[in-house]
Design a protein around this motif. Structure first.
Motif, PDB file in Angstrom:
ATOM      1  N   GLY A  39       6.298   2.382  -3.340  1.00 42.91           N
ATOM      2  CA  GLY A  39       5.012   2.923  -3.757  1.00 42.91           C
ATOM      3  C   GLY A  39       4.632   1.674  -3.902  1.00 42.91           C
ATOM      4  O   GLY A  39       4.454   0.390  -4.555  1.00 42.91           O
ATOM      5  N   LEU A  40       3.349   2.423  -3.487  1.00 41.53           N
ATOM      6  CA  LEU A  40       2.130   1.183  -3.502  1.00 41.53           C
ATOM      7  C   LEU A  40       0.627   1.245  -3.311  1.00 41.53           C
ATOM      8  O   LEU A  40       0.066   1.119  -2.900  1.00 41.53           O
ATOM      9  N   GLU A  41       0.560   2.729  -4.190  1.00 41.44           N
ATOM     10  CA  GLU A  41      -0.593   3.975  -4.454  1.00 41.44           C
ATOM     11  C   GLU A  41      -1.535   3.035  -4.971  1.00 41.44           C
ATOM     12  O   GLU A  41      -0.749   2.296  -6.106  1.00 41.44           O
ATOM     13  N   MET A  42      -2.512   3.134  -5.275  1.00 49.38           N
ATOM     14  CA  MET A  42      -3.375   1.935  -6.512  1.00 49.38           C
ATOM     15  C   MET A  42      -3.800   0.823  -6.359  1.00 49.38           C
ATOM     16  O   MET A  42      -3.252   0.458  -6.892  1.00 49.38           O
ATOM     17  N   ASN A  43      -3.956   0.830  -5.068  1.00 50.16           N
ATOM     18  CA  ASN A  43      -4.346  -1.241  -4.872  1.00 50.16           C
ATOM     19  C   ASN A  43      -4.814  -1.498  -4.039  1.00 50.16           C
ATOM     20  O   ASN A  43      -5.857  -0.333  -3.582  1.00 50.16           O
ATOM     21  N   SER A  44      -5.325  -1.824  -3.465  1.00 48.20           N
ATOM     22  CA  SER A  44      -6.303  -2.471  -2.271  1.00 48.20           C
ATOM     23  C   SER A  44      -5.601  -2.857  -0.651  1.00 48.20           C
ATOM     24  O   SER A  44      -6.500  -3.881  -0.465  1.00 48.20           O
ATOM     25  N   LEU A  45      -4.610  -2.674  -0.407  1.00 46.70           N
ATOM     26  CA  LEU A  45      -3.728  -2.763   0.544  1.00 46.70           C
ATOM     27  C   LEU A  45      -4.877  -1.809   1.659  1.00 46.70           C
ATOM     28  O   LEU A  45      -5.284  -1.178   1.957  1.00 46.70           O
ATOM     29  N   GLY A  46      -4.521  -2.519   3.104  1.00 46.92           N
ATOM     30  CA  GLY A  46      -5.246  -1.892   3.791  1.00 46.92           C
ATOM     31  C   GLY A  46      -4.340  -2.189   5.610  1.00 46.92           C
ATOM     32  O   GLY A  46      -3.848  -2.737   5.242  1.00 46.92           O
ATOM     33  N   LYS A  47      -5.627  -2.442   6.563  1.00 45.70           N
ATOM     34  CA  LYS A  47      -4.975  -2.615   7.787  1.00 45.70           C
ATOM     35  C   LYS A  47      -4.542  -0.741   8.168  1.00 45.70           C
ATOM     36  O   LYS A  47      -3.769  -0.132   7.551  1.00 45.70           O
ATOM     37  N   SER A  48      -3.224  -1.197   9.173  1.00 45.52           N
ATOM     38  CA  SER A  48      -3.394   0.426   9.911  1.00 45.52           C
ATOM     39  C   SER A  48      -1.339   0.079   9.460  1.00 45.52           C
ATOM     40  O   SER A  48      -0.803  -0.955   9.853  1.00 45.52           O
ATOM     41  N   LEU A  49      -1.632   1.515   9.600  1.00 40.04           N
ATOM     42  CA  LEU A  49      -0.044   1.451   9.470  1.00 40.04           C
ATOM     43  C   LEU A  49       1.232   1.003  11.229  1.00 40.04           C
ATOM     44  O   LEU A  49       0.162   1.255  12.382  1.00 40.04           O
ATOM     45  N   PRO A  50       2.657   0.348  11.146  1.00 37.60           N
ATOM     46  CA  PRO A  50       3.097   0.669  11.911  1.00 37.60           C
ATOM     47  C   PRO A  50       2.889   1.971  13.208  1.00 37.60           C
ATOM     48  O   PRO A  50       3.849   2.305  12.265  1.00 37.60           O
ATOM     49  N   SER A  51       2.932   1.756  14.776  1.00 39.29           N
ATOM     50  CA  SER A  51       2.954   2.749  15.270  1.00 39.29           C
ATOM     51  C   SER A  51       4.773   3.179  14.987  1.00 39.29           C
ATOM     52  O   SER A  51       5.279   4.454  15.705  1.00 39.29           O
TER      53      SER A  51
ATOM     54  N   MET B 143      -7.266   0.980   1.227  1.00 41.50           N
ATOM     55  CA  MET B 143      -7.953   0.543   2.089  1.00 41.50           C
ATOM     56  C   MET B 143      -7.218   1.219   3.673  1.00 41.50           C
ATOM     57  O   MET B 143      -8.231   0.353   4.345  1.00 41.50           O
ATOM     58  N   PHE B 144      -5.762   1.776   3.736  1.00 37.95           N
ATOM     59  CA  PHE B 144      -5.289   1.544   4.849  1.00 37.95           C
ATOM     60  C   PHE B 144      -6.058   2.505   5.404  1.00 37.95           C
ATOM     61  O   PHE B 144      -7.052   3.677   5.755  1.00 37.95           O
ATOM     62  N   GLN B 145      -6.518   2.068   7.080  1.00 34.65           N
ATOM     63  CA  GLN B 145      -7.415   3.285   7.962  1.00 34.65           C
ATOM     64  C   GLN B 145      -6.004   3.468   9.876  1.00 34.65           C
ATOM     65  O   GLN B 145      -5.279   3.059  10.295  1.00 34.65           O
ATOM     66  N   GLY B 146      -7.121   3.763  10.585  1.00 31.29           N
ATOM     67  CA  GLY B 146      -6.544   4.319  12.202  1.00 31.29           C
ATOM     68  C   GLY B 146      -6.141   5.331  12.096  1.00 31.29           C
ATOM     69  O   GLY B 146      -5.868   6.271  10.477  1.00 31.29           O
ATOM     70  N   ASN B 147      -4.724   5.750  12.830  1.00 32.32           N
ATOM     71  CA  ASN B 147      -4.515   7.271  12.859  1.00 32.32           C
ATOM     72  C   ASN B 147      -3.116   7.121  11.942  1.00 32.32           C
ATOM     73  O   ASN B 147      -2.372   6.101  11.071  1.00 32.32           O
ATOM     74  N   ILE B 148      -2.494   8.179  11.331  1.00 31.13           N
ATOM     75  CA  ILE B 148      -1.370   8.383  10.577  1.00 31.13           C
ATOM     76  C   ILE B 148       0.012   7.889  11.763  1.00 31.13           C
ATOM     77  O   ILE B 148      -0.382   9.356  12.903  1.00 31.13           O
ATOM     78  N   PRO B 149       0.342   7.513  11.825  1.00 30.23           N
ATOM     79  CA  PRO B 149       1.661   7.162  13.029  1.00 30.23           C
ATOM     80  C   PRO B 149       2.356   8.721  13.428  1.00 30.23           C
ATOM     81  O   PRO B 149       3.160   8.985  11.683  1.00 30.23           O
ATOM     82  N   ALA B 150       2.514   9.154  14.650  1.00 28.76           N
ATOM     83  CA  ALA B 150       2.813  10.365  14.584  1.00 28.76           C
ATOM     84  C   ALA B 150       4.566  10.019  14.131  1.00 28.76           C
ATOM     85  O   ALA B 150       5.265  10.723  14.176  1.00 28.76           O
TER      86      ALA B 150
END
Length: 474
Positions: A191-203, A221-228
């Motif tokens: 559970g990491l919601e409601m913070n200021s974390l960013g960048k993409s998730l590992p594929s 503030m995560f970005q990029g694609n949702i990892p398949a």
């Protein structure tokens, strides 16, 4: 006994009198909230959760209870800083959640080397997460949510090989999720919601967190694609990636999650336009336990595929509002008979409202407003007798309001404004006992205002403006 009495002396208020038994005439092992070991009269547990106790926690009193295995003071009103508890080397569970503690998390907690569960949530703690927490090798549960913690997530947490629950949500933590955290194969809840974390998730997230069941990353503030590869974490029950900057397509691999019950992807920049990019929806039909699906506030376009009617029969919430959807509402959406909330508002949907939507007899909230819908209001909508909220405003609906609307006895809000509805304002609307908001403005209603509206004792907002009403109350 002296240590416990010193703890009691620091209590400012004990409204329930839970400490009234704490006196020298009663053996301390029989005091409320106190448990002792069987062989030795040593205090092994102090449980005083939810007693509304006030005061400060003194290190001298608690620190002398060196045989403590469990310390639970949650749900009180303790203030001040967390005391140094470095002498509690036998402590397994520390729960100080739901208090008014402030200051930083003391580094000395790392001396409690046998600690398995640490819950400091719902306080006013500040500063950074101590790096030394990564030395608590027995730790399985770490809950620091709903504080004011800042800084980065320490990569040292990746050393907690037994960690199954990590909740850092509702803080002010920034930076990336450290890659070391994705080595925690035992992790079940993140559970990491409601913070200021960013960048993409590992594929390759599937290999990193194979036992994950709940994933909360919303409002960051995560970005990029949702990892398949997310679709290969077979135990996932809940995914919340809402209110981020994810873009691209929704991976159809999510349809492999046979245990999925909750999927919240709203408020991102996810796209769909071609039939191929909508494949994820037909894939989700394989998620037979799915109960909540929100794709609202994205950039989904084109026609809603007919596969929507093949979604789980257990689906209770379907939110597709505030996208760029066009075309007709599929009639087989009426198959989703467990729906309690359906929201298709703020799109470009056209054509008639299918009468089959009247089959959704468990609906509590129904919103089709701000579209380009035409035709009559189906009389079958009168079968939606659990409705509390009905909003069909800002469309091109015409004809009269069906008399069957009077069957909606639970209705609190009825908004039919900004349409081309005509005829008289139905007298039967006065038979809706719970109605609080009635908006029929910007239509072509004529005749007199029915006096039956005076029966709406709960009404707080009534708008009949911009019609062709005339005369006195009828």
């Amino acid at each position: 006994m002296l240590a416990l009495l010193e703890f009691k002396d620091a209590i400012g208020d004990d409204p329930a009198g839970v400490l009234s038994s704490w006196n020298k005439t009663t053996p301390f092992c029989r005091w409320n909230g106190v448990k002792c070991g069987r062989r030795e009269h040593r205090v092994t547990a102090l449980e005083l959760a939810g007693q509304n106790l006030t005061g400060r926690l003194a290190a001298a009193s608690l620190g002398n209870l060196s045989y403590l295995h469990l310390l639970d003071l949650s749900g009180n009103r303790f203030s001040g800083q967390i005391p140094r508890l470095n002498s509690l080397r036998k402590l397994l569970v520390l729960n100080l959640s739901n208090n008014s503690l402030d200051g930083v998390i003391p580094d000395t907690l790392t001396n409690c080397s046998r600690l398995r569960q640490l819950d400091l949530s719902v306080n006013g703690l500040q500063g950074q997460i101590p790096l030394g927490i990564g030395l608590l090798s027995e730790l399985s549960d770490l809950v620091l949510s709903l504080n004011s913690l800042s800084g980065h997530i320490p990569s040292e947490l990746g050393k907690l090989s037994k960690l199954s629950l990590l909740e850092l949500n509702y803080n002010m933590i920034s930076g990336e999720i450290p890659r070391a955290l994705f080595n925690l194969s035992s992790l079940q809840i993140l559970g990491l919601e409601m913070n200021s974390l960013g960048k993409s998730l590992p594929s390759n997230i599937r290999y990193a967190l194979p036992n994950l069941q709940w994933l909360y990353l919303g409002d960051n503030m995560f970005q990029g694609n949702i990892p398949a590869s997310l679709g290969n974490i077979s135990r996932l029950h809940l995914i919340d990636l809402s209110e981020n900057n994810f873009s691209g397509r929704i991976p159809s691999s999510l349809g492999k999650l046979s245990n999925l019950t909750y999927l919240k992807l709203e408020q991102n920049s996810l796209e769909a336009s071609s039939s191929q990019s909508w494949d994820f929806l037909s894939a989700l039909a394989n998620c037979t336990t799915l109960r909540f699906l929100s794709l609202a506030w994205n950039e989904l376009a084109g026609t809603i595929p007919n596969s929507v009617g093949s979604l789980s029969v257990n689906l209770q919430y379907l939110l597709l509002n505030t996208n760029n959807l066009s075309g007709h509402i599929p009639s087989n959406m009426g198959n989703l008979q467990q729906l309690t909330q359906l929201d298709l508002s703020y799109n470009n949907l056209k054509g008639k409202m299918p009468p089959s939507l009247g089959n959704l007899q468990r609906l509590v909230s129904f919103n089709l407003s701000n579209n380009n819908l035409q035709g009559d209001i189906p009389s079958k909508f009168g079968d939606l007798q659990q409705l509390v909220w009905l909003n069909l405003g800002n469309n091109y609906l015409h004809g009269e309001v069906p008399s069957s609307v009077a069957n909606l006895q639970q209705l609190v809000l009825l908004d039919l404004s900004h349409n081309n509805l005509s005829g008289k304002v139905p007298r039967s609307l006065g038979n809706l006992p719970k109605l609080r908001q009635l908006d029929l403005s910007h239509n072509n209603f004529g005749g007199k205002i029915p006096s039956s509206l005076a029966n709406l004792r709960q009404l707080s907002r009534l708008d009949l403006s911009y019609n062709s009403l005339k005369g006195f109350y009828a």
